[in-house]
Motif scaffolding. Sequence first.
Motif, PDB file in Angstrom:
ATOM      1  N   GLU A 120     -63.951  25.238  23.512  1.00  0.00           N
ATOM      2  CA  GLU A 120     -62.630  24.679  23.186  1.00  0.00           C
ATOM      3  C   GLU A 120     -62.678  23.928  21.861  1.00  0.00           C
ATOM      4  O   GLU A 120     -61.650  23.720  21.220  1.00  0.00           O
ATOM      5  CB  GLU A 120     -62.187  23.684  24.268  1.00  0.00           C
ATOM      6  CG  GLU A 120     -61.736  24.314  25.553  1.00  0.00           C
ATOM      7  CD  GLU A 120     -61.373  23.231  26.570  1.00  0.00           C
ATOM      8  OE1 GLU A 120     -60.249  22.725  26.483  1.00  0.00           O
ATOM      9  OE2 GLU A 120     -62.231  22.897  27.410  1.00  0.00           O
ATOM     10  N   GLY A 121     -63.868  23.465  21.521  1.00  0.00           N
ATOM     11  CA  GLY A 121     -63.979  22.689  20.289  1.00  0.00           C
ATOM     12  C   GLY A 121     -65.419  22.578  19.831  1.00  0.00           C
ATOM     13  O   GLY A 121     -66.343  23.063  20.496  1.00  0.00           O
TER      14      GLY A 121
ATOM     15  N   LEU B 257     -61.626  25.801  13.190  1.00  0.00           N
ATOM     16  CA  LEU B 257     -61.274  24.462  13.659  1.00  0.00           C
ATOM     17  C   LEU B 257     -59.909  24.058  13.135  1.00  0.00           C
ATOM     18  O   LEU B 257     -59.570  24.289  11.975  1.00  0.00           O
ATOM     19  CB  LEU B 257     -62.343  23.459  13.220  1.00  0.00           C
ATOM     20  CG  LEU B 257     -63.712  23.687  13.876  1.00  0.00           C
ATOM     21  CD1 LEU B 257     -64.780  22.815  13.220  1.00  0.00           C
ATOM     22  CD2 LEU B 257     -63.647  23.407  15.375  1.00  0.00           C
TER      23      LEU B 257
ATOM     24  N   HIS C 237     -63.149  18.649  16.538  1.00  0.00           N
ATOM     25  CA  HIS C 237     -61.948  19.446  16.262  1.00  0.00           C
ATOM     26  C   HIS C 237     -61.856  20.577  17.269  1.00  0.00           C
ATOM     27  O   HIS C 237     -62.867  21.088  17.756  1.00  0.00           O
ATOM     28  CB  HIS C 237     -61.962  20.005  14.833  1.00  0.00           C
ATOM     29  CG  HIS C 237     -61.647  18.974  13.802  1.00  0.00           C
ATOM     30  ND1 HIS C 237     -60.377  18.721  13.353  1.00  0.00           N
ATOM     31  CD2 HIS C 237     -62.457  18.102  13.150  1.00  0.00           C
ATOM     32  CE1 HIS C 237     -60.412  17.742  12.457  1.00  0.00           C
ATOM     33  NE2 HIS C 237     -61.665  17.341  12.322  1.00  0.00           N
ATOM     34  N   ARG C 238     -60.600  20.939  17.543  1.00  0.00           N
ATOM     35  CA  ARG C 238     -60.305  22.015  18.487  1.00  0.00           C
ATOM     36  C   ARG C 238     -60.464  23.379  17.793  1.00  0.00           C
ATOM     37  O   ARG C 238     -60.098  23.524  16.626  1.00  0.00           O
ATOM     38  CB  ARG C 238     -58.853  21.827  18.956  1.00  0.00           C
ATOM     39  CG  ARG C 238     -58.368  22.818  19.972  1.00  0.00           C
ATOM     40  CD  ARG C 238     -56.905  22.542  20.300  1.00  0.00           C
ATOM     41  NE  ARG C 238     -56.716  21.301  21.030  1.00  0.00           N
ATOM     42  CZ  ARG C 238     -56.851  21.195  22.362  1.00  0.00           C
ATOM     43  NH1 ARG C 238     -57.144  22.257  23.086  1.00  0.00           N
ATOM     44  NH2 ARG C 238     -56.676  20.039  22.967  1.00  0.00           N
TER      45      ARG C 238
ATOM     46  N   SER D 284     -68.062  19.556  18.031  1.00  0.00           N
ATOM     47  CA  SER D 284     -68.194  18.137  17.670  1.00  0.00           C
ATOM     48  C   SER D 284     -69.418  17.947  16.775  1.00  0.00           C
ATOM     49  O   SER D 284     -70.269  18.833  16.671  1.00  0.00           O
ATOM     50  CB  SER D 284     -68.289  17.261  18.921  1.00  0.00           C
ATOM     51  OG  SER D 284     -69.452  17.566  19.648  1.00  0.00           O
TER      52      SER D 284
ATOM     53  N   VAL E 243     -59.297  27.176  17.320  1.00  0.00           N
ATOM     54  CA  VAL E 243     -58.071  27.969  17.506  1.00  0.00           C
ATOM     55  C   VAL E 243     -58.192  29.293  16.752  1.00  0.00           C
ATOM     56  O   VAL E 243     -58.988  29.418  15.813  1.00  0.00           O
ATOM     57  CB  VAL E 243     -56.815  27.218  16.987  1.00  0.00           C
ATOM     58  CG1 VAL E 243     -56.521  25.982  17.820  1.00  0.00           C
ATOM     59  CG2 VAL E 243     -56.949  26.877  15.511  1.00  0.00           C
TER      60      VAL E 243
ATOM     61  N   PHE F 218     -66.298  20.450  26.741  1.00  0.00           N
ATOM     62  CA  PHE F 218     -65.383  21.159  25.841  1.00  0.00           C
ATOM     63  C   PHE F 218     -66.103  21.939  24.760  1.00  0.00           C
ATOM     64  O   PHE F 218     -65.580  22.928  24.273  1.00  0.00           O
ATOM     65  CB  PHE F 218     -64.337  20.208  25.246  1.00  0.00           C
ATOM     66  CG  PHE F 218     -64.892  19.182  24.295  1.00  0.00           C
ATOM     67  CD1 PHE F 218     -65.099  19.487  22.957  1.00  0.00           C
ATOM     68  CD2 PHE F 218     -65.183  17.894  24.728  1.00  0.00           C
ATOM     69  CE1 PHE F 218     -65.607  18.547  22.081  1.00  0.00           C
ATOM     70  CE2 PHE F 218     -65.689  16.942  23.861  1.00  0.00           C
ATOM     71  CZ  PHE F 218     -65.905  17.278  22.533  1.00  0.00           C
ATOM     72  N   THR F 219     -67.314  21.499  24.388  1.00  0.00           N
ATOM     73  CA  THR F 219     -68.035  22.314  23.403  1.00  0.00           C
ATOM     74  C   THR F 219     -68.616  23.547  24.096  1.00  0.00           C
ATOM     75  O   THR F 219     -68.570  24.650  23.557  1.00  0.00           O
ATOM     76  CB  THR F 219     -69.157  21.523  22.699  1.00  0.00           C
ATOM     77  OG1 THR F 219     -70.137  21.138  23.667  1.00  0.00           O
ATOM     78  CG2 THR F 219     -68.612  20.310  21.975  1.00  0.00           C
TER      79      THR F 219
END
Length: 157
Positions: A146-147, A33, A11-12, A149, A14, A141-142
């Motif tokens: 940014e997100g 998330l 999940h991203r 997992s 935010v 990305f982790t």
Amino acid sequence: MVRIGHGYDVHRLVQGRDLIIGGVKIENNNIGLLGHSDADVLLHAISDSLLGAAALGDIGKHFPDTDDKYKNADSIMLLKEVVKMINDKGYDVNNIDATVIAQKPKLAPYIDKMRENIASALNIDISRVSVKATTEERLGFTGNEEGISAHCVSIIE
Ligand code: ZN
């Protein structure tokens, strides 16, 4: 028969969302998330691993994000429904082993509470529930924050 399953979820991150992992609300400066449900990445990976072990598809199939019923859904409730599906097929959960990949915040203080929540939802002893956390050394990305997992493998029998 002993069967193994694998689950993976992302999940991203935010602004303006609660960060909920393993059914635990984690202090993270109002960065959480994004998802249709509570976006509990760990519980989703666990749910997918259990469904996978029983070859029952995935949570997207059983709890579609187009269904308003699952808007902001508590993923503990979804996990409990997954366990019911497994039980209905004649299987019990033997154990699960999961890894959450997050650059921050530090998850170590929350791991035991996550294990408690998961063991209770799975109806098994906490000794059968392993949750680990790691970073990806600022890569990908982790690592960029940014997100988040999560991976999980499980055995049902
Ligand atoms: Zn998810």
